[in-house]
Write a protein that holds these residues in place. Sequence first.
Motif, short mmCIF file in Angstrom:
data_model
loop_
_atom_site.label_atom_id
_atom_site.label_comp_id
_atom_site.label_asym_id
_atom_site.label_seq_id
_atom_site.Cartn_x
_atom_site.Cartn_y
_atom_site.Cartn_z
N ARG A 89 37.87 46.11 78.04
CA ARG A 89 37.11 45.25 77.12
C ARG A 89 35.62 45.31 77.43
O ARG A 89 34.78 45.36 76.52
N ALA A 90 35.29 45.31 78.73
CA ALA A 90 33.88 45.38 79.12
C ALA A 90 33.27 46.72 78.70
O ALA A 90 32.13 46.77 78.22
N ALA A 91 34.03 47.81 78.88
CA ALA A 91 33.53 49.13 78.50
C ALA A 91 33.32 49.21 76.98
O ALA A 91 32.34 49.79 76.51
N GLN A 92 34.23 48.61 76.23
CA GLN A 92 34.10 48.62 74.78
C GLN A 92 32.88 47.82 74.34
O GLN A 92 32.11 48.26 73.47
N ALA A 93 32.68 46.65 74.96
CA ALA A 93 31.51 45.84 74.63
C ALA A 93 30.22 46.59 74.98
O ALA A 93 29.24 46.53 74.23
N ASP A 94 30.24 47.31 76.10
CA ASP A 94 29.06 48.08 76.50
C ASP A 94 28.80 49.22 75.51
O ASP A 94 27.65 49.52 75.18
N VAL A 96 29.58 49.28 72.33
CA VAL A 96 29.04 48.68 71.11
C VAL A 96 27.56 48.37 71.28
O VAL A 96 26.72 48.69 70.43
N ARG A 97 27.23 47.76 72.42
CA ARG A 97 25.83 47.40 72.68
C ARG A 97 24.95 48.64 72.72
O ARG A 97 23.87 48.68 72.13
N ARG A 98 25.39 49.68 73.43
CA ARG A 98 24.57 50.89 73.55
C ARG A 98 24.40 51.59 72.21
O ARG A 98 23.32 52.10 71.90
N ASP A 99 25.46 51.64 71.43
CA ASP A 99 25.35 52.29 70.12
C ASP A 99 24.37 51.53 69.21
O ASP A 99 23.57 52.15 68.50
N ARG A 100 24.43 50.21 69.26
CA ARG A 100 23.50 49.43 68.45
C ARG A 100 22.06 49.63 68.91
O ARG A 100 21.15 49.77 68.09
N ALA A 207 31.47 53.00 63.16
CA ALA A 207 31.24 51.68 63.76
C ALA A 207 30.75 51.82 65.19
O ALA A 207 31.27 52.66 65.94
N PRO A 208 29.75 51.04 65.59
CA PRO A 208 29.30 51.08 66.99
C PRO A 208 30.47 50.82 67.94
O PRO A 208 31.28 49.92 67.72
N GLY A 209 30.56 51.64 68.98
CA GLY A 209 31.63 51.49 69.95
C GLY A 209 32.90 52.23 69.60
O GLY A 209 33.86 52.22 70.38
N SER A 210 32.93 52.89 68.44
CA SER A 210 34.17 53.57 68.00
C SER A 210 34.21 55.05 68.39
O SER A 210 35.19 55.72 68.09
N LEU A 211 33.15 55.53 69.07
CA LEU A 211 33.05 56.97 69.33
C LEU A 211 33.34 57.34 70.79
O LEU A 211 33.00 58.41 71.24
#
Length: 238
Positions: A89-94, A96-100, A207-211
Amino acid sequence: MLSGAALWALAGPLPALAQSPGAASAGIYSCVDAQGRRLTSDRPIVDCGNREQRVLNRDGSVQKVIPPAMTAEERAEREAAERRAELARAAQADAVRRDRNLMARFPNEGAHRKAREAALDTVRLAMKAAEQRVKELAAERKPLLDEAEFYKGRALPQRLKQQLDANDAGVDAQRQAAASQEAEVVRINKLYDDELARLTRLWAGAAPGSLGTVAPPAAATATAKLPAAPSSVRNASH
């Protein structure tokens, strides 16, 4: 299957439950032990600690099911699974944040190209300085070689030998620096190529975090690993 009334009868008289509405609503615990016997009680059944227990209402309906107590190994595995899930979950949140952040920093390909060129310019400057220094060392070597001709067939004076050795060492150092800088150009381009491939998909609507895994920003990584500029470059900048 025993009726609710029968289960209450098997449990025996429960005066405390009768006096306390809260206790009465707790229900009857029922389970089948290792010997196949059905046990009932007004509290969790110790002999069924590692077996499923059901809490029944007065009418015999199931209020809730208590799963078997876990072994130490099972608890350790559950805790490990929870840690893995938390890390995911933390990696996914990170991601998303980095992609944004990536899209905010580079809204289009032109902005990304400009950042790439800025990173490469610093290395190119160092490469140019190294080339210039090699030319200077060649010029410095010429009078030393001319002087060495005077001692042809004889041992060179210590002073002259040291100057020639120092000149050789300087040329070798500049050549090594040039090779490192060439490798750095390749590395920076690879970073920006990978980043651009990701951005292209994000710009297209991914979507951010989907790659998948997100690498550190190319600009930050390139800056952190740039080779040190030769002294002539550093001095020229002041």
